[in-house]
Design a protein around this motif. Sequence first.
Motif, short mmCIF file in Angstrom:
data_model
loop_
_atom_site.label_atom_id
_atom_site.label_comp_id
_atom_site.label_asym_id
_atom_site.label_seq_id
_atom_site.Cartn_x
_atom_site.Cartn_y
_atom_site.Cartn_z
N ALA A 64 0.84 -1.20 0.00
CA ALA A 64 0.00 0.00 0.00
C ALA A 64 0.87 1.25 0.00
CB ALA A 64 -0.92 -0.01 1.21
N GLU A 65 1.93 1.23 0.79
CA GLU A 65 2.85 2.37 0.83
C GLU A 65 3.53 2.57 -0.52
OE1 GLU A 65 5.33 1.29 4.15
OE2 GLU A 65 3.89 2.07 5.61
N TRP A 66 3.88 1.45 -1.18
CA TRP A 66 4.52 1.55 -2.50
C TRP A 66 3.55 2.16 -3.50
CZ3 TRP A 66 8.19 2.40 -5.57
CH2 TRP A 66 8.08 2.13 -6.93
N ILE A 67 2.29 1.72 -3.50
CA ILE A 67 1.30 2.25 -4.45
C ILE A 67 1.15 3.76 -4.25
CG2 ILE A 67 -1.16 2.26 -5.05
CD1 ILE A 67 -1.15 -0.78 -4.50
N GLU A 68 1.01 4.19 -3.01
CA GLU A 68 0.85 5.62 -2.73
C GLU A 68 2.10 6.41 -3.17
OE1 GLU A 68 -2.02 7.04 -1.84
OE2 GLU A 68 -2.76 4.98 -2.01
N TYR A 69 3.26 5.87 -2.88
CA TYR A 69 4.51 6.54 -3.25
C TYR A 69 4.65 6.64 -4.77
CZ TYR A 69 9.51 7.52 -3.59
OH TYR A 69 10.73 8.08 -3.90
N ALA A 70 4.40 5.53 -5.47
CA ALA A 70 4.55 5.52 -6.92
C ALA A 70 3.54 6.46 -7.59
CB ALA A 70 4.38 4.09 -7.45
N LYS A 71 2.31 6.48 -7.08
CA LYS A 71 1.31 7.38 -7.66
C LYS A 71 1.70 8.84 -7.40
CE LYS A 71 -2.80 4.50 -7.84
NZ LYS A 71 -4.20 4.36 -7.44
N PRO A 83 9.47 -2.00 -8.89
CA PRO A 83 10.01 -0.96 -8.01
C PRO A 83 11.52 -1.02 -7.86
CG PRO A 83 8.61 -2.49 -6.78
CD PRO A 83 8.51 -2.84 -8.23
N TRP A 84 12.08 -2.21 -7.91
CA TRP A 84 13.53 -2.36 -7.77
C TRP A 84 14.23 -1.60 -8.89
CZ3 TRP A 84 16.21 -7.32 -5.83
CH2 TRP A 84 17.59 -7.19 -5.88
N ASN A 85 13.73 -1.76 -10.11
CA ASN A 85 14.33 -1.07 -11.25
C ASN A 85 14.25 0.44 -11.12
OD1 ASN A 85 14.65 -3.63 -12.23
ND2 ASN A 85 13.19 -3.43 -13.90
N LEU A 86 13.17 0.93 -10.49
CA LEU A 86 12.98 2.37 -10.37
C LEU A 86 13.79 2.97 -9.22
CD1 LEU A 86 9.13 2.70 -10.83
CD2 LEU A 86 10.88 3.54 -12.37
N ARG A 96 9.26 -8.52 -5.03
CA ARG A 96 8.92 -9.96 -4.96
C ARG A 96 7.43 -10.17 -4.78
NH1 ARG A 96 13.49 -9.94 -1.80
NH2 ARG A 96 12.27 -10.06 0.12
N TRP A 97 6.79 -9.34 -3.92
CA TRP A 97 5.36 -9.50 -3.69
C TRP A 97 4.58 -9.24 -4.98
CZ3 TRP A 97 0.69 -7.20 -4.17
CH2 TRP A 97 -0.37 -7.78 -3.47
#
Length: 187
Positions: A64-71, A83-86, A96-97
């Motif tokens: 959830a934190e990743w989605i919010e951060y990426a958006k 996300p690893w590549n970014l 991995r998830w």
Amino acid sequence: MNKQELINELKRISLEKQHKALTHPESKNYYEGMVMAYSQVVHMVNTVLKLDESQKPVVPKFVAEWIEYAKKKGDSLAISFKPWNLYGVEYSKVDRWIEDNQETFARAWLDGYEVEKEPLYHVKLTIPGATYYLIQTFLMPGYTHMSFSAATERYGAKWKNTFTESEIKAIDERYWAFAVPVEEAEA
């Protein structure tokens, strides 16, 4: 036909049924016919409303934190799958998830999500004759004190604090060995 069109069609059918109930020559009790027609339509509309409701996917907090951060950063759905590549190795757990749950991740990104509830624990120390629980005391704004108290047992366990795994490990890694799931501690 979308959901709203179907609801409108059911309303139209309802009005037809009500009209028939009112104008039918054999109608002995028009009020009863109206109530029956109305209740049938309400039932159909409620069924239709449930038809298209999909459950929001449940994702771990870190996703959830990743989605919010990426958006927030303006990343697209396609890019956010890696996300690893970014942003580097610190996002390997999220990477991995997502790899293992691609469809769930896409649905969460597009339709919203619910955050998975983390299990809660008590930190419980038992020695012969007494049981102690880790409690957190707020002494003044910005300052808390952690201590163990036997009073929690004496006073009906009112003062037991619950913690997530990460909170326990942030206090002191060694406390994790004494963590007991809340359900087990209550039994």
